[in-house]
Write a protein that holds these residues in place. Structure first.
Motif, PDB file in Angstrom:
ATOM      1  N   LEU A  78       0.826  -1.216   0.000  1.00 13.53           N
ATOM      2  CA  LEU A  78       0.000   0.000   0.000  1.00 13.53           C
ATOM      3  C   LEU A  78       0.860   1.266   0.000  1.00 13.53           C
ATOM      4  N   ARG A  79       0.227   2.425  -0.237  1.00  9.27           N
ATOM      5  CA  ARG A  79       0.879   3.712   0.017  1.00  9.27           C
ATOM      6  C   ARG A  79       1.070   3.835   1.528  1.00  9.27           C
ATOM      7  N   ASP A  80       2.195   4.315   1.965  1.00 15.23           N
ATOM      8  CA  ASP A  80       2.453   4.319   3.415  1.00 15.23           C
ATOM      9  C   ASP A  80       1.437   5.152   4.197  1.00 15.23           C
ATOM     10  N   PHE A 114      15.097   0.754  11.248  1.00 15.72           N
ATOM     11  CA  PHE A 114      15.510   1.239   9.922  1.00 15.72           C
ATOM     12  C   PHE A 114      14.698   2.477   9.532  1.00 15.72           C
ATOM     13  N   SER A 115      15.042   3.053   8.367  1.00 11.83           N
ATOM     14  CA  SER A 115      14.411   4.308   7.907  1.00 11.83           C
ATOM     15  C   SER A 115      14.453   5.376   8.996  1.00 11.83           C
ATOM     16  N   LYS A 116      15.626   5.521   9.599  1.00 10.60           N
ATOM     17  CA  LYS A 116      15.767   6.558  10.627  1.00 10.60           C
ATOM     18  C   LYS A 116      15.902   7.917   9.949  1.00 10.60           C
ATOM     19  N   CYS A 117      15.142   8.867  10.402  1.00 13.28           N
ATOM     20  CA  CYS A 117      15.194  10.207   9.825  1.00 13.28           C
ATOM     21  C   CYS A 117      14.613  11.186  10.847  1.00 13.28           C
ATOM     22  N   ARG A 118      14.648  12.465  10.516  1.00 12.47           N
ATOM     23  CA  ARG A 118      14.057  13.442  11.422  1.00 12.47           C
ATOM     24  C   ARG A 118      13.178  14.399  10.620  1.00 12.47           C
ATOM     25  N   SER A 159       4.273  18.648   4.899  1.00 11.88           N
ATOM     26  CA  SER A 159       3.316  17.549   4.714  1.00 11.88           C
ATOM     27  C   SER A 159       2.878  17.031   6.083  1.00 11.88           C
ATOM     28  N   TYR A 160       3.343  17.686   7.142  1.00 11.25           N
ATOM     29  CA  TYR A 160       3.082  17.202   8.512  1.00 11.25           C
ATOM     30  C   TYR A 160       2.435  18.283   9.372  1.00 11.25           C
ATOM     31  N   PRO A 161       1.224  18.759   8.977  1.00 11.85           N
ATOM     32  CA  PRO A 161       0.608  19.868   9.726  1.00 11.85           C
ATOM     33  C   PRO A 161       0.280  19.514  11.175  1.00 11.85           C
ATOM     34  N   ASP A 191      10.154  19.345   6.811  1.00 10.26           N
ATOM     35  CA  ASP A 191      10.080  18.068   6.077  1.00 10.26           C
ATOM     36  C   ASP A 191      11.111  17.086   6.619  1.00 10.26           C
ATOM     37  N   ILE A 192      11.078  15.873   6.045  1.00  6.27           N
ATOM     38  CA  ILE A 192      11.992  14.796   6.432  1.00  6.27           C
ATOM     39  C   ILE A 192      13.420  15.145   6.015  1.00  6.27           C
ATOM     40  N   VAL A 193      14.348  14.910   6.937  1.00 10.97           N
ATOM     41  CA  VAL A 193      15.776  15.093   6.639  1.00 10.97           C
ATOM     42  C   VAL A 193      16.502  13.822   7.057  1.00 10.97           C
TER      43      VAL A 193
HETATM   44  N1  LIG Z   1      15.738  10.253   3.320  1.00 14.17           N
HETATM   45  C1  LIG Z   1      15.222   9.385   4.156  1.00 14.17           C
HETATM   46  N2  LIG Z   1      16.012   8.594   4.925  1.00 14.17           N
HETATM   47  C2  LIG Z   1      15.487   7.706   5.800  1.00 14.17           C
HETATM   48  N3  LIG Z   1      14.168   7.520   5.950  1.00 14.17           N
HETATM   49  C3  LIG Z   1      13.345   8.264   5.214  1.00 14.17           C
HETATM   50  C4  LIG Z   1      13.821   9.216   4.273  1.00 14.17           C
HETATM   51  N4  LIG Z   1      12.780   9.795   3.657  1.00 14.17           N
HETATM   52  C5  LIG Z   1      11.703   9.227   4.197  1.00 14.17           C
HETATM   53  N5  LIG Z   1      12.016   8.302   5.141  1.00 14.17           N
HETATM   54  C6  LIG Z   1      11.101   7.455   5.933  1.00 14.17           C
HETATM   55  O1  LIG Z   1      10.491   6.531   5.041  1.00 14.17           O
HETATM   56  C7  LIG Z   1       9.071   6.781   4.971  1.00 14.17           C
HETATM   57  C8  LIG Z   1       8.614   6.591   3.532  1.00 14.17           C
HETATM   58  O2  LIG Z   1       9.260   7.561   2.732  1.00 14.17           O
HETATM   59  P1  LIG Z   1       8.899   7.740   1.190  1.00 14.17           P
HETATM   60  O3  LIG Z   1       9.678   8.922   0.708  1.00 14.17           O
HETATM   61  O4  LIG Z   1       9.079   6.444   0.486  1.00 14.17           O
HETATM   62  O5  LIG Z   1       7.347   8.075   1.344  1.00 14.17           O
HETATM   63  P2  LIG Z   1       6.234   8.470   0.306  1.00 14.17           P
HETATM   64  O6  LIG Z   1       6.863   9.181  -0.853  1.00 14.17           O
HETATM   65  O7  LIG Z   1       5.188   9.164   1.102  1.00 14.17           O
HETATM   66  O8  LIG Z   1       5.706   7.045  -0.181  1.00 14.17           O
HETATM   67  P3  LIG Z   1       4.244   6.545  -0.643  1.00 14.17           P
HETATM   68  O9  LIG Z   1       4.298   6.555  -2.142  1.00 14.17           O
HETATM   69  O10 LIG Z   1       4.131   5.137  -0.100  1.00 14.17           O
HETATM   70  O11 LIG Z   1       3.218   7.475  -0.071  1.00 14.17           O
HETATM   71  C9  LIG Z   1       8.892   8.194   5.516  1.00 14.17           C
HETATM   72  O12 LIG Z   1       7.600   8.378   6.064  1.00 14.17           O
HETATM   73  C10 LIG Z   1       9.962   8.268   6.563  1.00 14.17           C
HETATM   74  O13 LIG Z   1       9.557   7.607   7.755  1.00 14.17           O
END
Ligand SMILES: Nc1ncnc2c1ncn2[C@@H]1O[C@H](COP(=O)(O)OP(=O)(O)OP(=O)(O)O)[C@@H](O)[C@H]1O
Ligand SMILES: O=P(O)(O)OC[C@H]1O[C@H](OP(=O)(O)OP(=O)(O)O)[C@H](O)[C@@H]1O
Ligand SMILES: [Mg+2]
Length: 283
Positions: free
Chosen positions: A48-50, A87-91, A116-118, A155-157
């Motif tokens: 699915l889409r996350d 995994f997928s650690k980010c801020r 994208s995170y209001p 946004d995500i970094v």
């Molecule tokens: N650069 C990054 N490094 C590590 N983790 C990340 C990074 N970017 C995003 N993430 C983590 O991975 C998750 C999914 O990121 P992704 O960019 O694939 O999402 P998306 O574009 O919203 O995907 P979807 O198409 O499923 O909606 C994010 O919600 C975040 O938790």
């Protein structure tokens, strides 16, 4: 059968699939198939889409899911979290154009911020008494200041290269995130039992990834020093070598301490050090 929702394609997909496979669960996957059944565990996988995953798990359409905490908290269901997966650690950070003046969060009073995170950002600003105008956009957030949509973004970094490449500088960390396993809150006793089996496997896989198996030879005179460096799970295994006065020592070391410890082992007289990956580790 348990239904597990994972991201179809994106930052979480590969690590989610690897974790399931390393748990010994086999399944066929083809990019066009959005649902697949495991062949050796009662598990169905939905792709699915996350953003949709927390809602499906909250409603019970899926029993389990793997998502970023950022998406989970933004969806408003933090209580679904069962455990972090590492995994997928980010801020999630606030950033402003490189040349813009910035001393403190107060500078964002009345400012237009694209995100994208209001929900997460709104709560963060409210706790600090800051009133800003949030513009919700679903992607390419880092472009907003350069096209005049906003003066700041949130946004995500991860590495910071997207910020750098778009002339932005990170000024505040709003939220830290990693991938988490989430579960519906009222699973049947049968599904709860399956979830526990799956968690047991995931924990064994994750513990194994963090550790290495180490074997070495040492003179008996160095054994106390070697044992002090290698406490092992309970204690190291020590067996005599065919050569008089020498022993073989086997133990487990944490990956983070590994280089430091091997240096010290050599210094106290250890030789022939072998290091092997561990596939599963059950305490
Ligand atoms: N650069 C990054 N490094 C590590 N983790 C990340 C990074 N970017 C995003 N993430 C983590 O991975 C998750 C999914 O990121 P992704 O960019 O694939 O999402 P998306 O574009 O919203 O995907 P979807 O198409 O499923 O909606 C994010 O919600 C975040 O938790
Ligand atoms: O700090 P960095 O290492 O540069 O990573 C941050 C970028 O990664 C994510 O986007 P992604 O590349 O997943 O693309 P997306 O916009 O399609 O989600 C996120 O939205 C940032 O834009
Ligand atoms: Mg998404």
């Amino acid at each position: 059968m348990l239904r597990l929702a994972i991201q179809k394609s994106g930052r979480l997909s590969e690590d989610s699939l690897n974790l399931i496979r390393e748990c010994g669960i086999s399944f066929l996957s083809a990019s066009y198939k959005l649902k697949t059944e495991a062949t050796n565990f009662p598990l169905e996988i939905l792709y699915l889409r996350d953003d949709d995953i927390p809602g499906y798990v909250q409603d019970g359409v899926a029993d389990l899911g793997i998502v970023g905490q950022n998406v989970l908290v933004e969806a408003g269901f933090p209580g679904l979290e069962v455990e972090g997966l590492g995994f997928s650690k980010c801020r999630l950070s606030l950033a402003v154009p490189r040349a813009a003046a910035y001393d403190s969060i107060e500078n964002l009073q009345g400012v237009n911020i694209a995100t994208s995170y209001p929900r997460i950002l709104g709560d963060y600003l409210a706790e600090r008494g800051v009133k800003a105008n949030l513009h919700t956009i679903s992607g390419s957030v880092e472009i907003a200041p350069s096209i005049g949509l906003a003066e700041a973004i949130c946004d995500i970094v991860s590495s910071g290269s997207t910020l750098l490449g778009n002339g932005l500088r990170e000024v505040e960390t709003v939220f830290r995130s990693e991938a988490v396993l989430i579960a519906h809150q009222n699973l049947s006793p049968e599904k709860q039992e399956l979830l526990e089996q799956l968690q047991f496997r995931m924990q064994a896989v994750r513990r194994a990834r963090r550790n290495k198996y180490i074997l070495l030879n040492a003179p008996v005179s160095a054994l106390d020093a070697v044992k002090a460096l290698l406490p092992g799970i309970k204690s190291p295994t020590v067996t005599p070598l065919a050569e008089e006065g020498w022993v073989s020592v086997q133990s487990v070391v944490n990956e983070d301490d590994f280089w430091h410890i091997t240096g010290q082992l050599k210094a106290v007289g250890a030789e022939g050090i072998l290091v092997l990956p561990i596939e599963k580790m059950i305490s």
